[in-house]
Scaffold this active site. Sequence first.
Site, PDB file in Angstrom:
ATOM      1  N   HIS A 272       0.548   5.537   1.247  1.00 33.05           N
ATOM      2  CA  HIS A 272      -0.486   6.487   1.833  1.00 33.05           C
ATOM      3  C   HIS A 272       0.117   7.827   1.256  1.00 33.05           C
ATOM      4  CE1 HIS A 272      -1.504   3.507   5.030  1.00 33.05           C
ATOM      5  NE2 HIS A 272       0.021   3.314   5.246  1.00 33.05           N
TER       6      HIS A 272
ATOM      7  N   GLU B 158       3.861   7.428   9.139  1.00 29.00           N
ATOM      8  CA  GLU B 158       4.126   5.650   9.946  1.00 29.00           C
ATOM      9  C   GLU B 158       5.930   5.895  10.929  1.00 29.00           C
ATOM     10  OE1 GLU B 158       2.725   2.526   8.551  1.00 29.00           O
ATOM     11  OE2 GLU B 158       0.515   3.358   7.775  1.00 29.00           O
TER      12      GLU B 158
ATOM     13  N   HIS C 191       5.172   0.009   0.666  1.00 33.55           N
ATOM     14  CA  HIS C 191       5.489  -0.628   1.747  1.00 33.55           C
ATOM     15  C   HIS C 191       4.363  -1.641   1.684  1.00 33.55           C
ATOM     16  CE1 HIS C 191       3.076   2.707   3.782  1.00 33.55           C
ATOM     17  NE2 HIS C 191       2.504   1.383   3.920  1.00 33.55           N
TER      18      HIS C 191
ATOM     19  N   GLN D 145       0.745  -1.240   0.145  1.00 33.73           N
ATOM     20  CA  GLN D 145      -0.063   0.181   0.095  1.00 33.73           C
ATOM     21  C   GLN D 145       0.860   1.344  -0.085  1.00 33.73           C
ATOM     22  OE1 GLN D 145      -1.244   0.037   4.598  1.00 33.73           O
ATOM     23  NE2 GLN D 145      -1.523  -1.662   4.107  1.00 33.73           N
TER      24      GLN D 145
ATOM     25  N   ARG E 219      -4.125   0.450  -2.253  1.00 33.15           N
ATOM     26  CA  ARG E 219      -3.710   0.020  -2.294  1.00 33.15           C
ATOM     27  C   ARG E 219      -3.047  -0.643  -3.715  1.00 33.15           C
ATOM     28  NH1 ARG E 219      -7.961  -0.592   0.520  1.00 33.15           N
ATOM     29  NH2 ARG E 219      -7.862  -1.320   2.646  1.00 33.15           N
TER      30      ARG E 219
END
Length: 395
Positions: free
Chosen positions: A98, A133, A261, A96, A280
Amino acid sequence: MYKLGNVIQNYAWGSKTAMTALFGISNPDDQPQAELWMGAHPNGCSRIVCDGESRLLSDVIEQSPETVLGRYTCDQYGELPYLVKVLSAAKPLSIQVHPKKSAAEEGFHRENLAGIPLNAAERNYKDPNHKPEMVYALTNYKAMNGFRVINEMVELFEQANCPTLSDDVQALKANPTPIQLAAFFREVISLTGEKKQSAIAELMENIGSKGLSTDAKAIFELIAGFATEYPSDVGLFAPLMLNVIELEAGEAMYLDAETPHAYLEGTGIEVMASSDNVLRAGLTPKFMDVEELLKNTRFEPIPAQHLKLKGQVKDNKVSYNVPVDDFKVEVITLTDKPQTEFVRSAEIIMCLQGKLTLESEGQEINLIAGESAFIPYSSRQYSYKGTGKAVRTFN
């Protein structure tokens, strides 16, 4: 200060044993325990006991945002800007990307205008936020993160020996630029029909070939494992394109916006901006919007040696500097000597090992491994002591 009651997400890829082994969390129904959420996200909001009543943390924040979050956080974000998770993967998660914040804001607005329900399978943007993240490994932790340098990618595809993709591989080899990488990535993840079947069949046929390099053997073993779950998924080619990284317990890495990632195996603390936006790219039966994915992917290779975060060690703390303001993370080695913290924003602190005692204005909270507490801005300061380790998140 408040002890948190947290939500466990039973996603199919989760481990059934890791949270019990690490934290003694029971699993009487033998369910996969994929994620333990700590925060105020609506999809899994923590609860606290406030004035003798169990309440959602989000409701407490909404009632007195400046008191709970502090003026800066309240003005800048209007909500708790981060989410803390224990993530425990027994199977690979989807590949995926972001979006960055400006793209998330635009996409969220666009899909709202189009009338796409927030829970629709084809919805890309669930909120107007980015989702950087950080992962801190609690066990050995395997992931894919960012594009390989192009010469590595070409070498692996040449060893995979897929005639169906040979022209595309040679084009990338002749022109190893971000533009050509984007074209190559588009070609691979857009494979359909007979061409897709042929490419995957060729890949699987050559997995056990003799004469493979040591690196290639390890990558192809990973692909073979993926194929048991996703035998006809274009994500099988991902380890040839993306860095495969293994963290030992106590190591960390950062995952930026627009970076492909996937988490593959292991348990770690995952801290992120409070968002659920996912585009995705494979290893999933779920909706894939290839055009939106490509618009939100940065085609810049990242050398594998640059992926791990180096913590800044000072006294009993390791601090991880991430290039966003939404969250900061410290891992603390606990001692029986009380240490004082001055509160600059709302905090979540979790005991990772041993025992942790928090004290503020005569109030005391005792935590064991796997338990966590919420410290509002209004606490102003608190002290902690204990044995083992804790992780502290703030902004």
